[in-house]
Write a protein that holds these residues in place. Structure first.
Motif: not given
Length: 297
Positions: A19-25, A31-34, A189-198
């Motif tokens: 159900r999640i669209h247009d987002m890389a894993i 955000y699941r962790l957040f 450790l995964l925080s850099p990926f937070a900015f990969e989505v608009s």
């Protein structure tokens, strides 16, 4: 029961991801962790358990647990991307084999005949549930596919290390700390990926991501760690094989995926192995005494 409940919550992952669209894993995991950590922190404060988060000894083991969480996720999804869902699940759930081999040396646990029998029954069940088309003979062993297979095998090894390290941490920390701090380290450790989505895409998926984090990281992690911390590592790792069984039934009930006779047989074998190992452990409970009861929340 705690491990089984945790596995049921974890097995809902596919329902949320679909159900999640247009987002890389990677940002999905972040955000699941957040949202999971936010839920955990609110829960801990509401229960007045903030003292459980006090850092003690074995800080390196806590940090290691966080690194293992991230490594396991990345290896699993690498295998998933290169091979297929069935191979990724099958290889990750070889973890009980490694736990059974390592626990006598690392945790001084004895390997019983019932544990060995339950292991073989459960692994056979997992294979029947997720077996690739054409069986193992159809698997390529060259090039990129081999890299995916190696990543899947390593994800199983890391998953086993996660289970074993929980037992090490339990000697020093309550379950809430074992859940919260490693997830917090994984989050950083995964925080850099937070900015990969608009922002627009994030907003459109916000409700699903929030529910995903609360269910899998919140409830799933709490119940799983509570169970693993208070069971033999061998028993906990075998009971974790309930997760693919739960996933099968959620896929059938919610996504309408048909069940084959092999899948039903595999589910039955895994459930049977869980009964064997649970009954075997329950017989030993009186010998341990009433004083060593699991910590409750």
């Amino acid at each position: 029961m705690a491990v089984i409940l945790g596995c049921v919550f974890y097995s809902m992952n596919g329902l949320f991801i679909s159900r999640i669209h247009d987002m890389a894993i990677s940002p999905v995991i972040f955000y699941r962790l957040f949202f999971g950590l936010l839920f955990l922190f609110i829960y801990i404060v509401a229960r007045g358990k903030t003292s459980d988060l006090r850092l003690k000894k074995k800080k390196r083991s806590l940090f290691l647990q966080g690194v293992l969480v991230v490594t396991c996720m990345l290896l699993y999804f690498t295998c998933l991307k290169i091979t297929c869902v069935s191979i990724a699940i099958l290889l990750q759930y070889t973890a009980p084999i490694y736990v059974m081999l390592a626990s006598p040396f690392l945790l001084n646990e004895k390997i019983g005949k019932e544990s060995i029998a339950a292991l073989f029954v459960a692994i056979t069940g997992v294979f029947l549930i997720v077996r690739p088309e054409g069986g193992l003979s159809g698997i390529e062993l060259t090039g990129t596919y081999m890299l995916g297979m190696i990543a899947g095998l390593l994800s199983g090894v890391v998953f086993a290390a996660l289970i074993l390290n929980v037992k090490v941490l339990k000697e020093e920390y309550p379950e809430l700390a074992i859940v919260f701090w490693p997830m917090g380290i994984a989050f950083l450790l995964l925080s850099p990926f937070a900015f990969e989505v608009s922002p627009a895409v994030l907003y459109s998926n916000l409700k699903v991501l929030a529910a995903f984090g609360i269910v899998s990281i919140g409830f799933g992690e709490i119940f799983t760690v509570l169970g693993l911390a208070n069971l033999k590592a061998q028993t906990g790792s075998l009971l974790s094989l309930i997760e693919p069984v739960s996933g099968v039934f959620f896929d059938t009930a919610v996504l309408g995926i048909a069940l084959s006779s092999e899948t039903l047989a595999g589910c039955a074998l895994i459930m049977g192995s869980a009964v064997i190992i649970s009954l075997n452990d329950s017989k030993k409970l009186p010998e341990k005494g009433v004083k060593e009861r699991p910590r409750t929340f």
